[in-house]
Structures are given as C-alpha cells and as structure tokens.
Design a protein around this motif. Structure first.
Motif, mmCIF file in Angstrom:
data_model
loop_
_atom_site.group_PDB
_atom_site.id
_atom_site.type_symbol
_atom_site.label_atom_id
_atom_site.label_comp_id
_atom_site.label_asym_id
_atom_site.label_seq_id
_atom_site.Cartn_x
_atom_site.Cartn_y
_atom_site.Cartn_z
ATOM 1 N N SER A 159 0.842 -1.191 0.000
ATOM 2 C CA SER A 159 0.000 0.000 0.000
ATOM 3 C C SER A 159 0.883 1.249 0.000
ATOM 4 C CB SER A 159 -0.922 0.019 1.225
ATOM 5 O OG SER A 159 -0.174 0.297 2.394
ATOM 6 N N GLU A 160 0.258 2.373 -0.266
ATOM 7 C CA GLU A 160 1.014 3.627 -0.344
ATOM 8 C C GLU A 160 1.721 3.939 0.964
ATOM 9 O OE1 GLU A 160 0.185 8.390 -1.297
ATOM 10 O OE2 GLU A 160 -1.375 6.872 -1.627
ATOM 11 N N ASN A 161 1.086 3.568 2.086
ATOM 12 C CA ASN A 161 1.661 3.863 3.402
ATOM 13 C C ASN A 161 2.325 2.657 4.051
ATOM 14 O OD1 ASN A 161 0.712 6.562 3.417
ATOM 15 N ND2 ASN A 161 -1.332 5.845 3.968
ATOM 16 N N GLY A 162 2.450 1.561 3.300
ATOM 17 C CA GLY A 162 2.946 0.324 3.894
ATOM 18 C C GLY A 162 4.356 0.442 4.452
ATOM 19 N N ARG A 163 4.547 -0.157 5.613
ATOM 20 C CA ARG A 163 5.866 -0.150 6.253
ATOM 21 C C ARG A 163 6.196 -1.558 6.723
ATOM 22 N NH1 ARG A 163 3.987 4.641 9.596
ATOM 23 N NH2 ARG A 163 4.305 6.461 8.287
ATOM 24 N N GLY A 164 6.549 -2.425 5.807
ATOM 25 C CA GLY A 164 6.925 -3.781 6.157
ATOM 26 C C GLY A 164 8.428 -3.912 6.278
ATOM 27 N N GLU A 165 8.865 -4.704 7.245
ATOM 28 C CA GLU A 165 10.307 -4.890 7.482
ATOM 29 C C GLU A 165 10.575 -6.353 7.804
ATOM 30 O OE1 GLU A 165 13.573 -3.485 10.831
ATOM 31 O OE2 GLU A 165 12.003 -2.063 10.230
ATOM 32 N N MET A 166 11.607 -6.919 7.174
ATOM 33 C CA MET A 166 11.996 -8.312 7.401
ATOM 34 C C MET A 166 13.349 -8.343 8.088
ATOM 35 S SD MET A 166 11.261 -11.560 6.860
ATOM 36 C CE MET A 166 12.092 -13.161 6.797
ATOM 37 N N GLN A 167 13.475 -9.203 9.114
ATOM 38 C CA GLN A 167 14.759 -9.379 9.789
ATOM 39 C C GLN A 167 15.055 -10.867 9.929
ATOM 40 O OE1 GLN A 167 15.675 -7.211 13.380
ATOM 41 N NE2 GLN A 167 14.445 -5.431 12.765
ATOM 42 N N ILE A 168 16.232 -11.286 9.479
ATOM 43 C CA ILE A 168 16.728 -12.635 9.712
ATOM 44 C C ILE A 168 17.560 -12.595 10.986
ATOM 45 C CG2 ILE A 168 18.126 -14.534 8.852
ATOM 46 C CD1 ILE A 168 15.595 -14.128 7.257
ATOM 47 N N MET A 169 17.181 -13.420 11.959
ATOM 48 C CA MET A 169 17.856 -13.406 13.260
ATOM 49 C C MET A 169 18.987 -14.419 13.267
ATOM 50 S SD MET A 169 15.926 -11.066 14.383
ATOM 51 C CE MET A 169 16.588 -10.918 16.044
ATOM 52 N N ASP A 170 20.207 -13.928 13.334
ATOM 53 C CA ASP A 170 21.400 -14.773 13.227
ATOM 54 C C ASP A 170 21.423 -15.871 14.282
ATOM 55 O OD1 ASP A 170 22.216 -13.156 11.161
ATOM 56 O OD2 ASP A 170 23.659 -12.001 12.358
ATOM 57 N N GLY A 171 21.603 -17.113 13.815
ATOM 58 C CA GLY A 171 21.830 -18.246 14.708
ATOM 59 C C GLY A 171 20.635 -18.759 15.468
ATOM 60 N N LEU A 172 19.459 -18.159 15.312
ATOM 61 C CA LEU A 172 18.307 -18.564 16.128
ATOM 62 C C LEU A 172 17.504 -19.686 15.479
ATOM 63 C CD1 LEU A 172 16.839 -15.265 17.600
ATOM 64 C CD2 LEU A 172 18.755 -16.659 18.401
ATOM 65 N N ASP A 173 16.936 -20.556 16.337
ATOM 66 C CA ASP A 173 16.045 -21.612 15.856
ATOM 67 C C ASP A 173 14.593 -21.168 16.048
ATOM 68 O OD1 ASP A 173 15.522 -21.874 18.564
ATOM 69 O OD2 ASP A 173 16.174 -23.956 18.718
ATOM 70 N N HIS A 174 13.671 -22.077 15.822
ATOM 71 C CA HIS A 174 12.259 -21.720 15.939
ATOM 72 C C HIS A 174 11.886 -21.354 17.380
ATOM 73 C CE1 HIS A 174 8.160 -21.574 14.482
ATOM 74 N NE2 HIS A 174 7.754 -22.326 15.485
#
Length: 223
Positions: A159-174
């Motif tokens: 969307s025009e105002n969308g603010r999505g952010e992805m982070q891969i967390m180093d070394g972490l499991d589920h």
C-alpha cells in the motif's frame, strides 16, 4: 488509551492469528516470528520436505513421505476428517507421532485445523497492510520458512503507506534460542542459548515506528 502505542506480537501459530486480531482494532503495528502466511495444506507439504531435507533423508524417501502426507492432510484438511476417521478408512495411512491421537494433531483438535485451512491468512494481512509490520525468521529455524516472512512484508509494503520490514535473526532456531549450526538446532531444538535477540529487535522496532505517524486498519465495511 493511546492506541498509537499498542503493538501485537505473534509467535509461530500466534503469528497466523495476529492479523485477524488486529484487523478490527486500533493498533500501531504487528511483529511476528517464525510463522506462515500460506494455507495450512501448503505449509504441511513444504515443511515436510524442508525438515526431511535438513535431516538428510534421501530424495526418494522424501517423495514417498510426501505422497503419504499429501493424502493424509488432504483428508484431514479438505474433507474435514479426524485422524481416527482417516486411519479407519485407510489403515495404510496410520502413523505414530507425538501429540497425535484419533482426534488431535500436534496436540490440537482436528477442528482447529479444519478451520485454519479455511482461513485466508494472506487476505487477513491485506486487510491490515497499512499497519507497521515486522516479520522475523531465525537463521536456523527449520519449522518455518523465511519465504513466509517475505510474503508478509511484501503485502505490508504494497500500500502507499505500507511499512513492512523483514529481519533474519542470526543463529536462532524456531524456539528463539541460539545455535552454532543448523545441524545443532535440529538435534537440540529450543535447547540453545537464550540471547533475548528477538525481544531486543521488537523493542528497537517499536521505538522506531512509534516516532512515525500512526496509521489505522481498514474499517470493517471495507473488507
């Protein structure tokens, strides 16, 4: 109540429910960790292949298992049967698994999965795509896929105002614990070191996004 400072955090199954919880409420954003945004049948098949590959099973065994899982889960999820019903109708599909009995899968009643399969999770994310969204995935998480986090962020940013952010967390499991390798996370699931990395990432994200103008979910009549 200052609704511009209310955030929802969803972990694993909780991440599936998070957009449904948020869609009729005034909240500032949603953070999720180790979740899925696809249909449950898709998740079951993709997860089976991923886990068997991590365990270095042969391609032939993976395909054979997927044939079994496809038939079982189709009967469970699409035909709305219980495990007991399935095993009675097709004894060859019977298998033993933790938290599995004639009425439950993964410790949850079959009806839970019947309803989950019918939910359009991506559509729920569409309805809250104007909120701040943080999707996190552990580097050594073999229970969920980073692709789902990417999907959630793509929707949130559409969307025009969308603010999505992805982070891969180093070394972490589920389980959000730290390991030295993927193999270590498989043999010692959720038994690694607790680092607080997820908590810190969410706290930092909340601090950053509360400084931005708040947006509101779509009104109910727009669904």
């Amino acid at each position: 109540m200052d609704t511009d400072r209310i955030y929802i955090f969803g972990y694993s199954f909780g991440g599936i429910f998070a957009p449904f919880v948020a869609e009729d409420r005034r909240v500032a954003g949603i953070a999720v960790y180790g979740t899925t945004a696809r249909t449950w049948l898709e998740y079951e098949l993709e997860n089976t292949r991923r886990q068997m590959t991590v365990l270095q099973e042969s391609p032939a065994d993976v395909s054979a298992r997927l044939q079994h899982v496809s038939e079982f889960q189709s009967m469970l999820l699409l035909q709305k049967m219980t495990p007991g019903d399935i095993f009675a109708a097709k004894p060859a599909l019977r298998f033993e698994a933790p938290m599995m009995d004639d009425t439950h899968q993964y410790g949850r009643h079959a009806r839970f999965f019947h309803e989950l399969q019918d939910r359009n999770i991506a559509a729920a994310w569409e309805r809250v795509k104007d909120l701040n969204v943080l999707a996190m995935h552990g580097e050594y998480d073999w229970v969920s896929s980073a692709d789902d986090g990417d999907l959630i962020v793509r929707i949130a940013s559409s969307s025009e105002n969308g603010r999505g952010e992805m982070q891969i967390m180093d070394g972490l499991d589920h389980g959000m614990t730290s390991h030295s390798s993927l193999a270590d996370s498989v043999t010692k699931f959720a038994q690694g070191q607790w680092t607080g990395a997820v908590t810190a990432a969410v706290a930092d994200w909340v601090q950053r996004t509360t400084k931005q103008p708040a947006r509101k979910p779509l009104p109910p009549d727009s669904k």
